[in-house]
Design an enzyme around this catalytic site. Structure first.
Site, PDB file in Angstrom:
ATOM      1  N   CYS A   1      12.050  20.853  97.367  1.00 36.08           N
ATOM      2  CA  CYS A   1      12.775  20.078  98.377  1.00 36.08           C
ATOM      3  C   CYS A   1      13.864  20.929  99.046  1.00 36.08           C
ATOM      4  CB  CYS A   1      13.378  18.842  97.699  1.00 36.08           C
ATOM      5  SG  CYS A   1      14.564  17.942  98.695  1.00 36.08           S
TER       6      CYS A   1
ATOM      7  N   CYS B   1      17.350  19.426  99.079  1.00 31.54           N
ATOM      8  CA  CYS B   1      17.900  19.470  97.716  1.00 31.54           C
ATOM      9  C   CYS B   1      18.510  20.845  97.442  1.00 31.54           C
ATOM     10  CB  CYS B   1      16.812  19.205  96.678  1.00 31.54           C
ATOM     11  SG  CYS B   1      16.055  17.577  96.770  1.00 31.54           S
TER      12      CYS B   1
END
Length: 146
Positions: free
Chosen positions: A69, A72
Site C-alpha cells: 500500500c 501506508c
C-alpha cells in the site's frame, strides 16, 4: 495512587507505573528498555494484539496497513514521528493486514491505511487515509485528552 499499564515499545511486555503528568525516567521491568522512548510496536500475531488491547489502560492508536500500500508507506514516517511525542500517554501499534487478517476483520477494516483509537479495549474513533502530520497530531491530541 492511580496506575497506568503500558506496553513496552521494545519487548512488548506490560508495565504498571504510577500515573503522573510527567516522567523523568521509566524503565521496562523485563528488558530494562526506556519506556519514554515511545515508538510504534509491530504486532506479530492476534494473541499479542489481544494481550495489549485488553490490558493497557491508556489509549492505543493502531495503524492498519500493508506492505504493498503506497499511502501506508507514505504515512509510516508520520505515525512513527507522532508516536515519539506521546511517551506513556498512548501506545502506538502497527498491524499488517496481510499478516494478521483476523485482527483487521475484527475491526471491519475495508481500506488502508486506517487508524483506529482504542481505550479500555473499546474503539473510540477512527480515521482513514494517510493524514498529514499536523492533522494526525491534532487527532491524537483529541484522543488522549478525551
Amino acid at each position: 495512587m492511580e496506575n497506568i499499564i503500558v506496553a513496552c515499545p521494545h519487548c512488548k511486555s506490560l508495565n504498571k507505573l504510577p500515573k503522573k503528568n510527567e516522567y523523568k525516567k521509566a524503565v521496562c521491568g523485563v528488558c530494562k528498555g526506556n519506556l519514554l522512548d515511545n515508538k510504534p510496536i509491530k504486532i506479530d500475531n492476534e494473541a499479542e494484539f489481544n494481550k495489549i488491547i485488553s490490558n493497557v489502560n491508556i489509549p492505543v492508536i493502531i495503524d492498519f496497513w500493508a506492505v504493498w500500500c503506497g499511502p501506508c508507506q507514505m504515512f509510516a514516517p508520520t505515525f512513527e514521528s507522532i508516536a515519539k511525542n506521546y511517551p506513556l500517554k498512548a501506545n502506538f501499534l502497527k498491524v499488517n493486514t496481510e499478516e494478521i487478517p483476523q485482527v483487521a476483520a475484527k475491526f471491519g477494516i475495508r481500506s488502508i491505511p486506517t487508524i483506529v483509537a482504542v481505550k479500555d479495549g473499546v474503539e473510540i474513533d477512527r480515521v482513514m487515509g494517510a493524514l498529514p502530520e499536523m492533522q494526525f497530531a491534532m487527532w491524537v491530541d483529541k484522543i488522549i485528552n478525551s
